[in-house]
Design an enzyme around this catalytic site. Structure first.
Site, mmCIF file in Angstrom:
data_model
loop_
_atom_site.group_PDB
_atom_site.id
_atom_site.type_symbol
_atom_site.label_atom_id
_atom_site.label_comp_id
_atom_site.label_asym_id
_atom_site.label_seq_id
_atom_site.Cartn_x
_atom_site.Cartn_y
_atom_site.Cartn_z
ATOM 1 N N HIS B 243 0.844 -1.182 0.000
ATOM 2 C CA HIS B 243 0.000 0.000 0.000
ATOM 3 C C HIS B 243 0.888 1.243 0.000
ATOM 4 C CE1 HIS B 243 -2.963 2.956 1.401
ATOM 5 N NE2 HIS B 243 -3.890 2.084 1.055
ATOM 6 N N PRO B 244 0.472 2.286 -0.682
ATOM 7 C CA PRO B 244 1.335 3.470 -0.760
ATOM 8 C C PRO B 244 1.464 4.256 0.540
ATOM 9 C CG PRO B 244 -0.762 3.859 -1.865
ATOM 10 C CD PRO B 244 -0.717 2.397 -1.535
#
Lengths: 402, 402
Positions: B243-244
């Site tokens: 996930h960023p």
């Protein structure tokens, strides 16, 4: 600290105007659902934990310490901070439910029961209320109480096994499709129940209980991966940037980058070959039907790329695009958000945040005649910023009922 | 050839029971939309081209020459073959519209106009009719008449730029998210308009025109890719399986494969470190907040994997799962479809096809109280198999009106 309040009047009008949603959801699946409903005109009252609020307020990226992530999935909502373990706050919450149409929550199953807000109790008390839950695994079954986030259901639901390159490392879909899928199916269930309620046999119509699981939604979105597995018994794997059963339907290398071409039917394929100056390919026995092309996709890709790598992407998009071959660039986020069609369709809207000024975000993709699709939207609410107005409304309602 | 007809009575009852949908859609976005509506109880009458039918009938995988792909997105629908360029067939089509609630189509914009079935004409004649279109780029804007398929909008909409590994080749989301997203938003628009129609000012309620673009839906699903770009000005790229802006929230390597762990908040992260016997990590200044962990994700991944690669996936899933850490396996399609929770939730349903026997496919993820969620569903229709019953119904209606 004086904060501008989000006025419900600022919300976009839409087919759901007049619908009141009490929204206990946090982070993404639930808030995405209620944002879609707000975009359709519903009034969404976000009930948040005092002090901290929605967890997403603390997840980046941040603009001046405010979460752009939170702002982008909560625009146009109102906020009130309530601790559902305190009697005083429970009274407010229950008063909000009295004339609400929908309650949405995405707690782990069991939490609402512990608070005394299980479906049976609330349905007995508020028979018209539609009660929707989005959770990782659903309200039933062996995993019911297990925690889940997008990453977990992307892994479990099979989509990661179809995404990426053969033999490569695991690849997540680059957007939270686990949450977004569940948000959309939950919204669909809610509006269906709203529709049904208008025609129930009872005087006022009955609310329904909607139970959506993120994992279930991943299965519902697996699409032909399931058909392939059941039809062939073979476990499908990732295929890079191509479609499993339509060819050509994939990314191709050009001189300076990649483009997509989707010319899977025979007519389009023949036209493509002519445009590329490769008319022999269309008559080649390996490529005369979609089925044959799927079986010989490597050979076909090599033959097409031998030609495509000779010119830049822009050359091919112009040539193929003018001839009606479905094709396009592979845009990054900046390019996608500045695309003329995306801008024409008002898919980048802006809000005016009282602290950080203009914040841009995705617009509403459901365009409906007779309703405006404003380019300026109400911002996401400050925590508890709707309290005064909401309490005043409850008071006025109580007075009117006396 | 005698074929079993799909009986509308076999369709699942649901909140949309009684709603009649005339369905001109082909391939995926439209059929996915109308399958979702059929799962909610609507009656869907698929109008197909005589002889050939929906293109998806000719797209694999096949079971005994019948398309499992087609069957899996058209279950529970009825079929009539009509050529809308022939006067006789147009009369039947228009008679079908007379008591229809919804018309759905996913032709390229302009096609319905050429047939004389543009919104203005149909709305004037059938004011209650909701008219929904799903197209590649929408009914307006510079790309309006351009052809598009899933691959094209996945490329243009930015999701491919976020999916895959840094520096790697383009990666398509392994399922047709371009079609599925548009199908879901179209369904949401349709049901919202159905709801609104029940309370319009006019006697019978007014239909609306719904215009959904696949590309618009891609933008609406980009989620925090947009927030990151607008917040930072930096163009986000693919991040493999993480996930960023939440860490740890990713796939990790264990001794015999990968698992996902989503323990992004401080409480879960601290518990994770303790369970792994790495309590020092939780106190390490590089990892004390989610923001810090995101900045030092490579170092954190290395530290966690040094431990995780020592034991197999099953070991970690048991240890972490029991302790309430959100985690899971990375299932392939076979594993996902045989998962106990997926089966418990009735997410694999079956149909009995008159030619090929049992065909299994994804179930309905919208679970609603008071409606059965049958494990056996009506099969996809043979081309034109509903003709006799539909014509008889039209005749009976005409007679009753005389």
């Amino acid at each position: 600290m004086t904060k501008a309040q989000t006025s419900p009047a600022e919300s976009a009008a839409g087919p759901l105007s007049g619908i009141k949603i009490v929204d206990l959801t946090r982070v993404l699946a639930g808030p995405y659902c209620t944002m879609a409903l707000a975009d359709l005109g519903a009034r969404v009252i976000k009930v948040e934990l005092p002090g901290r609020g929605d967890d997403a307020r603390h997840i980046g990226p941040f603009i001046d310490k405010k979460s752009a992530y939170f702002m982008s999935v909560n625009r146009g909502k109102e906020s009130i901070a309530l601790n559902l373990k305190l009697e005083e706050d429970r009274e407010i919450f229950e008063a909000l439910l009295e004339d609400a149409d929908v309650l949405v929550e995405n707690y782990r199953p069991g939490t609402m029961e512990k608070l005394g807000y299980d479906w049976e109790s609330l349905h007995a008390r508020f028979p018209r209320l539609i009660y929707a839950s989005a959770s990782g695994f659903g309200q039933t079954g062996p995993y019911r109480e297990k925690p889940a986030y997008d990453m977990v259901v992307q892994g479990m639901g099979g989509i990661m096994s179809l995404t990426g390159h053969p033999g490569g490392e695991p690849t997540r879909v680059g957007t939270s499709i686990g949450d977004i899928g569940a948000g959309l199916f939950t919204a669909l269930g809610i509006v269906s129940a709203l529709y049904e309620r208008t025609r129930s046999g009872t005087a006022q119509g009955e609310g329904r209980r909607i139970d959506v699981s993120m994992l279930d939604c991943q299965i519902a979105m697996l699409e032909n991966g399931i058909a392939r597995y059941f039809a062939t018994g073979k476990v499908p794997g990732p295929l890079g940037a191509r479609h499993p059963s339509i060819t050509p339907f994939q990314a191709f290398k050009a001189k300076d980058g990649y483009l997509t071409i989707a010319a899977g039917n025979d007519t389009l394929f023949t036209r493509l070959c002519e445009l590329l100056g490769l008319p022999g390919l269309a008559g080649d026995a390996r490529f005369t039907s979609n089925e044959a092309r799927c079986q010989n996709v490597e050979a076909l890709t090599a033959a097409l790329e031998a030609r495509l790598t000779g010119e830049p992407v822009s050359h091919w998009l112009a040539l193929l695009g003018d001839a009606g071959i479905p094709c396009g660039p592979i845009n990054n986020v900046e390019q996608a958000l500045s695309d003329p069609q995306v801008l024409f369709r008002n898919m980048v809207v802006s809000t005016e945040d009282p602290d950080v000024g203009e914040v841009r975000m995705a617009g509403n993709p459901v365009k409906i005649s007779g309703f405006a699709d404003p380019a300026a939207r109400a911002p996401a609410p400050e925590l508890d910023s709707g309290r005064e107005r909401l309490l005043a409304e409850l008071k006025a309602r109580k007075k009117a009922a006396e």
